[in-house]
Design a protein around this motif. Structure first.
Motif, short mmCIF file in Angstrom:
data_model
loop_
_atom_site.label_atom_id
_atom_site.label_comp_id
_atom_site.label_asym_id
_atom_site.label_seq_id
_atom_site.Cartn_x
_atom_site.Cartn_y
_atom_site.Cartn_z
N GLU A 178 0.81 -1.22 0.00
CA GLU A 178 0.00 0.00 0.00
C GLU A 178 0.84 1.27 0.00
OE1 GLU A 178 -1.73 -3.49 1.41
OE2 GLU A 178 -0.12 -2.40 2.43
N THR A 179 1.84 1.33 0.90
CA THR A 179 2.62 2.56 0.96
C THR A 179 3.41 2.75 -0.34
OG1 THR A 179 4.12 1.20 2.25
CG2 THR A 179 2.94 2.92 3.42
N VAL A 180 3.88 1.67 -0.92
CA VAL A 180 4.63 1.78 -2.16
C VAL A 180 3.73 2.30 -3.27
CG1 VAL A 180 5.78 0.43 -3.94
CG2 VAL A 180 6.32 0.03 -1.56
N ILE A 181 2.52 1.72 -3.36
CA ILE A 181 1.60 2.17 -4.41
C ILE A 181 1.32 3.65 -4.23
CG2 ILE A 181 -0.68 1.91 -5.39
CD1 ILE A 181 -0.73 -0.89 -4.37
N ASN A 182 1.09 4.04 -2.98
CA ASN A 182 0.78 5.44 -2.72
C ASN A 182 1.88 6.36 -3.20
OD1 ASN A 182 -1.36 6.91 -1.66
ND2 ASN A 182 -0.15 7.45 0.13
N ASP A 183 3.13 5.93 -3.00
CA ASP A 183 4.23 6.78 -3.44
C ASP A 183 4.42 6.73 -4.95
OD1 ASP A 183 6.29 6.02 -0.52
OD2 ASP A 183 4.76 7.55 -0.88
N LEU A 184 4.18 5.56 -5.55
CA LEU A 184 4.46 5.43 -6.99
C LEU A 184 3.34 6.01 -7.85
CD1 LEU A 184 6.10 1.92 -7.25
CD2 LEU A 184 7.17 4.15 -7.39
N VAL A 185 2.17 6.10 -7.26
CA VAL A 185 1.03 6.56 -8.06
C VAL A 185 1.25 7.98 -8.59
CG1 VAL A 185 -1.00 7.72 -7.09
CG2 VAL A 185 -1.13 5.32 -7.67
N THR A 186 2.02 8.76 -7.85
CA THR A 186 2.27 10.13 -8.28
C THR A 186 3.47 10.25 -9.23
OG1 THR A 186 3.59 10.39 -6.29
CG2 THR A 186 1.32 11.20 -6.22
N ALA A 187 4.22 9.17 -9.39
CA ALA A 187 5.38 9.26 -10.29
C ALA A 187 4.89 9.21 -11.73
CB ALA A 187 6.34 8.10 -10.01
N PRO A 188 5.36 10.12 -12.57
CA PRO A 188 4.81 10.21 -13.93
C PRO A 188 5.14 9.00 -14.81
CG PRO A 188 6.66 11.71 -13.66
CD PRO A 188 6.38 11.16 -12.32
N ASN A 189 6.20 8.28 -14.48
CA ASN A 189 6.58 7.20 -15.39
C ASN A 189 6.18 5.82 -14.87
OD1 ASN A 189 8.32 7.39 -13.24
ND2 ASN A 189 10.06 6.57 -14.36
N VAL A 190 5.36 5.79 -13.82
CA VAL A 190 5.01 4.49 -13.24
C VAL A 190 3.51 4.29 -13.28
CG1 VAL A 190 5.09 3.07 -11.16
CG2 VAL A 190 6.99 4.57 -11.71
N LYS A 191 3.10 3.10 -13.63
CA LYS A 191 1.68 2.75 -13.61
C LYS A 191 1.48 1.58 -12.65
CE LYS A 191 0.14 2.41 -17.96
NZ LYS A 191 0.38 2.73 -19.36
N ILE A 192 0.27 1.45 -12.17
CA ILE A 192 -0.03 0.39 -11.22
C ILE A 192 -1.07 -0.54 -11.83
CG2 ILE A 192 -0.69 -0.13 -8.85
CD1 ILE A 192 1.45 1.79 -8.73
N SER A 193 -0.82 -1.83 -11.76
CA SER A 193 -1.81 -2.79 -12.21
C SER A 193 -2.36 -3.48 -10.98
CB SER A 193 -1.15 -3.80 -13.15
OG SER A 193 -2.03 -4.87 -13.40
N THR A 194 -3.69 -3.50 -10.85
CA THR A 194 -4.27 -4.19 -9.70
C THR A 194 -5.36 -5.14 -10.17
OG1 THR A 194 -5.97 -2.55 -9.38
CG2 THR A 194 -3.94 -2.23 -8.15
N THR A 195 -5.91 -5.85 -9.20
CA THR A 195 -7.04 -6.72 -9.47
C THR A 195 -8.21 -6.21 -8.63
OG1 THR A 195 -6.22 -8.15 -7.71
CG2 THR A 195 -5.64 -8.75 -9.96
N PRO A 196 -9.43 -6.50 -9.02
CA PRO A 196 -10.57 -5.94 -8.27
C PRO A 196 -10.60 -6.37 -6.82
CG PRO A 196 -11.29 -7.46 -10.01
CD PRO A 196 -9.84 -7.25 -10.20
N TYR A 197 -10.14 -7.57 -6.52
CA TYR A 197 -10.00 -7.96 -5.14
C TYR A 197 -8.73 -8.78 -5.01
CZ TYR A 197 -12.63 -11.63 -7.51
OH TYR A 197 -13.08 -12.53 -8.41
N GLY A 198 -8.28 -8.91 -3.78
CA GLY A 198 -7.03 -9.60 -3.56
C GLY A 198 -7.26 -11.03 -3.13
N ARG A 199 -6.17 -11.75 -3.02
CA ARG A 199 -6.27 -13.15 -2.60
C ARG A 199 -6.21 -13.26 -1.08
NH1 ARG A 199 -2.00 -17.22 -5.03
NH2 ARG A 199 -1.08 -17.83 -3.08
N TRP A 200 -5.47 -12.38 -0.45
CA TRP A 200 -5.26 -12.47 0.99
C TRP A 200 -6.29 -11.63 1.71
CZ3 TRP A 200 -1.90 -16.13 2.02
CH2 TRP A 200 -0.91 -16.42 1.08
N VAL A 201 -7.03 -12.27 2.57
CA VAL A 201 -8.04 -11.56 3.35
C VAL A 201 -7.55 -11.47 4.79
CG1 VAL A 201 -10.40 -11.60 4.21
CG2 VAL A 201 -9.90 -12.38 1.90
N MET A 202 -7.53 -10.24 5.31
CA MET A 202 -7.09 -10.03 6.67
C MET A 202 -8.18 -10.49 7.62
SD MET A 202 -4.30 -8.95 7.97
CE MET A 202 -3.55 -7.91 6.73
#
Lengths: 346, 608, 313
Positions: free
Chosen positions: B307-331
């Motif tokens: 999460e923290t990494v995504i948050n930091d990378l989301v603002t970088a102009p040359n980086v994109k994030i690929s996610t899935t609608p839900y995750g495999r690990w449930v807390m």
């Protein structure tokens, strides 16, 4: 002298045996085991746990495990497939014959894994040590000779500061400054690389390696430089005020000759001893520097093995360091005796 | 005059040290290159590893010549960063995820699973099913046979074709009791039979719905019979660190601790793929450094971005994030129904967690939305039932965050604050002695990192607000999930309330459900029902779920969902994000909860 | 009426001669001449005080306040807030309690262990000396940091009955168990020298018991040496604790310590640098003042470095 060495060697062997037992107990006593999940699964299926236990040899009582570790099991019958029938001889030769077993994590021979990383650590720590000495020796001597001068005060303050900065903090700050903030004027990329030993396919291999060394060596050497220069300064100060130095000066010998010929030699004797004692660190590496700067060395290997409870790996590294410390102590004493004619061993 | 012993000694030392450092530094680091890493050697006489790169060129000169670009000056290459070395290329043995990442680049299984949960054929020519006759069920005997027809156009990098021999070889190596490993379904497979060069049949002794990923999916691939040494055994063979490739890439070099390098496999069966010439996988333990490498453009793919990494990378102009609608690990929160240190709630029940009302109250007291939005920065999804993934999605009403209701429920269950210290004691409760304080030890594991620790602290605060006192502690994963003999906390019941994430791979939850909720799984060493919940109705349903009738399975699962919702043996909260970050010069990257991000590496392209 | 001389004496029993000063006074005087040590003492006192007075903070170090998460330093939060919105200054000061407590406990443990072993070895000599010194050597050959990592995982499991924060005590025990050896060697060396001194021999010949001799005659002369070494030990302990916690083996959250605050901060380093700067600065200030104090004490107790030379045996 021969007697002395022989006696020390025998003591060393006994000590190593004792150490190995203590370390074996410690490693196995640590709660948790190598059969826990991580990464892809948190839990390991019980059937798999059974198989793994047999494959790792963990289904036997501890003293048996120690024995197998020490002398191997190719002289006794083992039950390899868990059916209760002991039909074959095992394959382990034991540490006494040079077989340190297989890593639980990678299933490769432990010595092989160590061999892959040992040179990298020696490389990094060796450079660190040499750089530290190259700086510490002249600085320490000069500040002793010019005691209470501006230089000396600056250096002394630097000693104290250098020993007060935590290594990992310094490492992170260095990365922040030289990798994140500063830019390389030529390429526009970061000024200094933040990790690894070299860049793949670099055009200037030697310059590239040097660039990769700068940050980790700085982070790790600071403490060493501070300690060694302080040590040297205080030794030098002791020597300078001794009577025979005054005599030499009174005889009319030039200051420089006095310092370098008489003083330095005697101030360096304890230094050599300390160096010999620091030798094990050159091999076992600094866990923190290697982790922060992604250096593929022994320190990181130990850290990862500790997290994974890779028992054979841990034992091998611990024994290796223990053996190194014992022998470096012996070497330190011998060198001290060799260099300082006042000391005689019998 | 005493002999001056200094110069000789000093010189000796200087020479020695320079020799060592120079030799080590300048000669380059040792690499686990093909030659070095085969002390026992593969069974094939000609060391295929060294000829791996040359073989395609040597054996197919005519095919190469027309497509041979004159050694392109700029080969397209990308870098993936991961925090630690894969232990080997054999993902099912190492189980770390990094092994599956690199395994996907060089090896193929019978099938794979895409992000939507659809199983697709890789080495198989088509998926076996009842409709096409490849799956034959004997209802009376309760057995089934699954016949796989393989593609005939896939070759190993040394030119030999991938055949049924390889499938049989792999399965037999897995099943070898000396040197194999337990995999799902191995209890049900009676035997494996080679029908012809490209056809294999698995004979199952019972109806097993998971047959499609028997030798496929995330962690299983087919290994080459002529290259891997069966003597060394499945878990330790050298071909797992120096693999013979039939996938999109070939491993060129493995510099242990530093990097692995891969190059394009020219004989890969999909024409025109892969679109990338070289892939480097670099080992960088520090998360901050990996993140920075992405921002600086030195790395192109960041596997398992948190999460923290995504948050930091989301603002970088040359980086994109690929996610899935839900995750495999449930807390989840795991409340131990047996008292701390016990594994049998009959013998020694927990003073309050054994009461279903208390568990429901705890569920109502946890503010999941704040945790997801503030601590996990919005990268997570509230989940409250096991059946949230395709194809088995069940409608279950979401538990509402209502701490006042929770307090009321606790009062009704007989837990009141009689001495005014802010925490409740038993006062008319049904599961403990009068006056027992509502205090529990609350554990989680360390490796996840800060967000999990913060979640633990936040939930402890939630509990405090409804009058339950929590004492927090953190443990290493290898202590939490160790086997009972090694002092494993979960297995030995040495806990009261635990917090960690769990989930199942692929699309079939049946085995997972058994491990977590079956009554038999509550015995230490037998399963992972660490909450020691035993429910007869659920158990019966579980047995009925081992059927091939999809409609029936869906119905059974949704009945289970209702029981789990009422009983709350495990309190599910949210799924953590499954994301990978990548450079914007790449296209084709798609995160996959059923596999690693390299599952479709053959489809990746660099945008011109 | 004239006073008898005896009455005069009663009024002023022991006429103090002018211009002399006790041994203790000399030590203090020399200490204050050392500028660095004085500054260090002031800084350390400030650190200790602020850490002890951490309870005065209006903020709770554990209660989350998500609305104010990750705020940079401001007037209401002089050191900013952390990821759960907790006032960072409060966390850092509470962390200081833990880190300093570990440090002080380690010093106490190593002092007790080391001095006892060293004194027994040095004073009684013979086979006891041999055995104890071999044991000391054996422990010295164990690679400290590596063993620390292992030991800390073991010790964390142990439930010490009356320590609620057994975590902290466990870590202190672990660090202490591996660093008493310098004290033992120093004590032994000092005793070997001191027991040859005349006043000690006289005392024994007068019939004083061994224990009395050790406590009354030998130990007080070693105080200087021990105090100096103790300061070194304190800084070593604080650094080891923070290194261990940084790697994840030391103090566990939510209990803050400077080490694990730094460890958590390393993720946010680039965007929220204050999270990493403040704990690092606190460690730095503490250690550098302790070192300067140690240096000053060394000069104060032993200006001619008599016993210091002994320490090198």
């Amino acid at each position: 002298m021969g007697h002395y060495i022989a006696r020390r060697l025998i003591q060393a062997v006994f000590l190593l045996f004792l150490l190995s037992m203590v370390m074996f107990a410690l490693v196995n006593l640590a709660p948790g085991g190598p059969l826990a999940g991580h990464g892809q699964t948190r839990r390991v299926r019980p059937e798999r746990v059974e198989m793994l236990k047999r494959q790792f040899g963990l289904d036997k009582p501890l003293p048996t495990q120690y024995l197998i570790w020490l002398v191997g099991n190719d002289w006794m019958n083992v039950d390899t497939n868990g059916d209760g029938v002991f039909e074959e001889h095992g394959t382990r030769k034991g540490v006494l014959r040079g077989d340190f077993g297989f890593s639980f994590r990678t299933r490769k021979p432990v010595l092989f894994e160590i061999w892959l990383r040992l040179p990298n650590t020696i490389y990094l720590m060796g450079v660190m040590l040499i750089v530290s000495l190259l700086i510490a020796i002249p600085v320490g001597i000069l500040s002793a000779v010019k005691q209470y001068s501006g230089f000396d005060i600056a250096v002394t303050t630097f000693f104290f500061a250098g020993q007060a900065i935590p290594e990992f903090w310094l490492g992170l700050i260095l990365i922040l400054v030289f990798y994140v903030w500063l830019e390389n004027p030529i390429t526009g990329g970061p000024l200094l690389p933040a990790g690894g030993m070299y860049s793949i396919g670099s055009a200037y291999p030697i310059a590239d390696r040097v660039a990769h060394l700068i940050l980790p060596v700085t982070a790790g050497a600071l403490g060493w430089i501070a300690w060694y220069s302080r040590f040297l300064r205080s030794n030098m100060l002791d020597v300078i005020h001794l009577d025979y130095m005054r005599t030499a000066r009174a005889k009319g010998l030039p200051q420089r000759l006095v310092i370098f010929k008489h003083g330095l030699r005697n101030a360096l004797i304890p230094l050599v001893t300390m160096l010999a004692l620091d030798l094990p660190y050159v091999v076992t590496g600094a866990v923190i520097v290697e982790t922060i700067f992604s250096w593929p060395g022994m320190g990181r290997l130990y850290y990862q093995s500790a997290m994974d409870r890779d028992y054979p790996m841990l034992m091998a590294i611990l024994i290796l360091s223990g053996a190194l410390m014992i022998f470096s102590n012996l070497i330190a004493d011998l060198i001290y005796g060799y260099l300082d004619p006042r000391i005689r061993y019998d | 005059m005493i002999k001056n012993r200094w110069p000789s000694l000093v010189w000796i030392v200087i020479v020695l040290v320079s020799l060592v450092v120079g030799a080590v530094g300048c000669a380059g680091t040792t690499t686990q290159t093909p030659e070095a890493a085969q002390p026992a050697g593969p069974t094939s006489p000609a060391a295929p590893a060294t000829t791996q790169a040359e073989a395609p060129a040597a054996e197919q000169p005519t095919a190469e010549a027309p497509t041979q670009e004159a050694q392109p000056a700029d080969k397209s290459s990308i870098t993936i960063v991961i925090p630690e070395d894969p232990p080997s290329f054999n993902a099912i043995v190492g189980d770390t995820g990094y092994d599956a990442l690199v395994m996907n680049l060089v090896l193929l299984g019978l099938t794979g699973v895409d992000p939507d949960g659809n199983i697709y054929p890789e080495l198989a020519a088509e998926l076996p099913s009842i409709e096409n006759g490849a799956v034959v069920v004997d209802e009376s005997a309760g057995t089934m046979d699954v016949t796989w027809k393989m593609r005939q156009d896939i070759k190993w990098a040394d030119g030999k074709p991938v055949t049924a021999d390889d499938v049989v070889f792999t399965w037999e190596a897995i099943m070898n009791p000396d040197t194999g490993i337990w995999v799902r379904g191995s209890d049900y497979v009676d035997s494996i039979e080679k029908v012809d060069d490209y056809t294999v049949t698995f004979h199952y002794s019972s109806i097993y719905p998971g047959y499609l990923t028997q030798l496929g999916g995330e962690q299983l691939v087919v290994w080459p019979a002529h290259y891997c040494d069966p003597e060394q055994g499945f878990v330790a063979w050298d071909c797992a660190s120096n693999p013979l490739s039939d996938g999109p890439f070939i491993m060129k070099e493995w510099n242990v601790g530093d990097h692995l390098s891969f190059e394009r496999n020219p004989t890969y069966f999909e024409a025109g793929k892969p679109g990338i010439d070289e892939i480097f996988v670099r080992i960088v333990p520090e998360e901050t450094v990996r993140k920075q490498m992405m921002i600086q453009g030195e790395a192109d793919v960041y596997m398992w971005a948190t999460e923290t990494v995504i948050n930091d990378l989301v603002t970088a102009p040359n980086v994109k994030i690929s996610t899935t609608p839900y995750g495999r690990w449930v807390m989840r929160l795991f409340p131990n129904e047996a008292s701390k240190g016990s594994t049998d709630p009959q013998a020694s029940q927990h003073p309050f967690l054994s009461d279903v009302r208390v568990r429901q109250a705890i569920r109502m007291a946890v503010d999941v939305d704040t945790i997801v939005n503030q601590i996990f920065l919005g990268y997570g999804k509230p989940i409250w039932t096991e059946f949230y993934r395709k194809p088995y999605i069940c409608e279950v009403p979401r538990p509402v965050y209502q701490p006042d209701e929770a307090k009321k429920m606790l009062e009704e269950a007989g837990w009141k604050d009689t001495n005014g210290d802010g925490y409740r004691e038993c006062s008319g409760c049904t599961t403990a002695k009068e006056g027992t304080p509502m205090k529990l030890s609350f554990y989680t594991y360390a490796e996840y990192g800060e967000p999990l620790q913060l979640t633990q602290q936040y939930i402890a605060d939630n509990l405090k607000k409804i009058g339950i006192e929590a004492q927090l502690n953190t443990f290493e994963g290898s202590v939490m999930w160790a086997d009972p003999d090694s002092g494993g906390i979960e297995q030995n019941g040495d806990f009261e309330l635990d917090l960690w994430d769990d989930g199942y791979s692929s699309t079939d939850p049946t085995d997972f459900l058994w491990e977590i909720y079956a009554a038999e799984a509550a015995t230490p060493g037998n399963g992972w029902n660490i909450v020691r919940w035993k429910n007869d109705e659920f158990n019966t349903l579980l047995g009925e779920a081992y059927t091939l009738d999809e409609a029936k399975r869906k119905e059974i699962f949704c009945q289970m969902a209702k029981i789990l919702d009422e009983q709350a043996p495990v309190i599910l909260m949210f799924s953590t994000v499954n994301a990978d970050a990548y450079s914007n010069r790449l296209e084709g990257i798609q995160s996959n909860i059923n596999d690693l991000v390299t599952w479709n590496a053959a489809d990746w392209k660099i945008i011109p | 009426m004239t006073e008898y001389a005896s009455e005069q004496l009663l009024k002023d029993p022991v006429p103090k001669p002018q211009g002399t000063i006790s041994y203790q006074g000399m030590v203090w005087q020399r200490f204050f001449k050392h500028r660095g040590a004085v500054v260090g003492a002031i800084v350390l006192t400030i650190v200790f005080l602020s850490v002890i007075l951490a309870g005065l903070s209006p903020y709770d170090p554990n209660e989350p306040n998500m609305k104010e998460a990750l705020q940079p330093p401001s007037l209401s939060h002089p050191m900013g807030t952390d990821a759960l919105g907790r006032d960072y200054m409060t966390r850092v000061l509470y962390g200081g309690r833990v880190s300093l407590a570990v440090g002080v406990m380690v010093v106490m443990i190593t002092l007790t262990l080391g001095v006892t072993i060293g004194a027994a070895a040095g004073y009684f000599g013979g086979w006891l000396d041999n055995v104890l010194m071999r044991f000391t050597d054996a422990v010295l050959t164990m690679p400290a940091f590596l063993i620390l990592i292992l030991l800390s995982t073991i010790m964390r499991e142990i439930e010490l009955p009356f320590f609620t924060q057994n975590n902290v005590v466990a870590i202190a025990l672990v660090i202490g168990l591996l660093s008493w050896m310098t004290f033992a060697r120093l004590t032994r060396a000092a005793i070997l020298t001191l027991r040859e001194m005349d006043y000690v021999k006289a005392s024994i010949s007068l019939g004083a018991s061994h224990l009395r001799v050790i406590i009354r005659h030998v130990l007080p002369n070693m105080v200087g040496l021990l105090v100096v070494e103790a300061t070194l030990e304190l800084s070593y302990a604080i650094i080891e604790e923070s290194a261990l916690s940084f790697l994840g083996f030391g103090i566990q959250p939510p209990t803050p310590s400077w080490g694990n605050l730094l460890s958590n901060a390393s993720q946010h380093f680039t965007k929220h640098p204050w999270l990493a700067i403040y704990p690092g600065v606190m460690i730095f200030l503490t250690i550098i003042s302790v070192n300067y104090i140690g240096d000053g004490l060394r000069d104060a107790f032993d200006p001619h470095k008599v016993l210091q030379k002994v320490g090198e045996v």
